[in-house]
Design a protein around this motif. Structure first.
Motif, PDB file in Angstrom:
ATOM      1  N   GLN A   1       0.840  -1.190   0.000  1.00  0.00           N
ATOM      2  CA  GLN A   1       0.000   0.000   0.000  1.00  0.00           C
ATOM      3  C   GLN A   1       0.878   1.244   0.000  1.00  0.00           C
ATOM      4  OE1 GLN A   1      -2.680   0.320   3.325  1.00  0.00           O
ATOM      5  NE2 GLN A   1      -4.201   1.274   2.038  1.00  0.00           N
ATOM      6  N   SER A   2       0.489   2.226  -0.793  1.00  0.00           N
ATOM      7  CA  SER A   2       1.222   3.479  -0.882  1.00  0.00           C
ATOM      8  C   SER A   2       1.137   4.222   0.444  1.00  0.00           C
ATOM      9  CB  SER A   2       0.635   4.350  -1.998  1.00  0.00           C
ATOM     10  OG  SER A   2       1.163   5.650  -1.953  1.00  0.00           O
TER      11      SER A   2
ATOM     12  N   GLU B   1       1.645   7.444   0.540  1.00  0.00           N
ATOM     13  CA  GLU B   1       1.105   8.763   0.197  1.00  0.00           C
ATOM     14  C   GLU B   1      -0.402   8.731  -0.049  1.00  0.00           C
ATOM     15  OE1 GLU B   1       3.667   7.577  -2.117  1.00  0.00           O
ATOM     16  OE2 GLU B   1       5.152   8.195  -0.648  1.00  0.00           O
ATOM     17  N   ASP B   2      -0.887   7.648  -0.608  1.00  0.00           N
ATOM     18  CA  ASP B   2      -2.300   7.548  -0.990  1.00  0.00           C
ATOM     19  C   ASP B   2      -2.761   6.115  -0.741  1.00  0.00           C
ATOM     20  OD1 ASP B   2      -4.794   7.419  -2.209  1.00  0.00           O
ATOM     21  OD2 ASP B   2      -4.168   8.540  -3.988  1.00  0.00           O
ATOM     22  N   ARG B   3      -3.586   5.924   0.260  1.00  0.00           N
ATOM     23  CA  ARG B   3      -4.013   4.585   0.658  1.00  0.00           C
ATOM     24  C   ARG B   3      -4.821   3.876  -0.423  1.00  0.00           C
ATOM     25  NH1 ARG B   3      -4.155   3.238   6.211  1.00  0.00           N
ATOM     26  NH2 ARG B   3      -6.132   2.183   5.811  1.00  0.00           N
ATOM     27  N   ARG B   4      -5.286   4.608  -1.434  1.00  0.00           N
ATOM     28  CA  ARG B   4      -6.034   3.977  -2.527  1.00  0.00           C
ATOM     29  C   ARG B   4      -5.108   3.309  -3.529  1.00  0.00           C
ATOM     30  NH1 ARG B   4      -9.031   9.293  -4.309  1.00  0.00           N
ATOM     31  NH2 ARG B   4      -6.926   9.938  -3.876  1.00  0.00           N
ATOM     32  N   ARG B   5      -3.839   3.607  -3.466  1.00  0.00           N
ATOM     33  CA  ARG B   5      -2.869   3.066  -4.420  1.00  0.00           C
ATOM     34  C   ARG B   5      -2.083   1.902  -3.817  1.00  0.00           C
ATOM     35  NH1 ARG B   5       0.090   7.999  -7.532  1.00  0.00           N
ATOM     36  NH2 ARG B   5      -1.795   8.938  -8.375  1.00  0.00           N
TER      37      ARG B   5
END
Length: 76
Positions: free
Chosen positions: A12-13, A15-19
């Motif tokens: 998981q990223s 910076e952005d949990r969606r990525r």
């Protein structure tokens, strides 16, 4: 299949949990090194049989086809 076989992992990223980032695992890196050696051997064998100048010309032709802007305009 790559994840199932333990060759890649998803992270998981921060910076952005969606990525999610895809990374090679230790086994994946080893498989990549093996594949690279096998590819180099195959390329060498091809050049030995086909001839180095002809192989280079064929690769250049294939690259020009693969990167031809006209192909992007083709419709099915």
């Amino acid at each position: 299949p790559l994840e199932r076989d333990g060759l890649i992992a998803f992270e998981q990223s921060t910076e952005d949990r969606r990525r999610q980032h895809v990374t090679l695992t230790r086994a994946g890196k080893a498989k990549f090194r093996e594949a690279t050696r096998l590819w180099a051997t195959a390329q060498k064998r091809f050049e030995d049989v086909f001839g180095e100048p002809q192989a280079a010309k064929l690769r250049a032709t294939l690259m020009s086809i693969a990167h031809d802007d006209r192909l992007a305009r083709l419709k099915d």
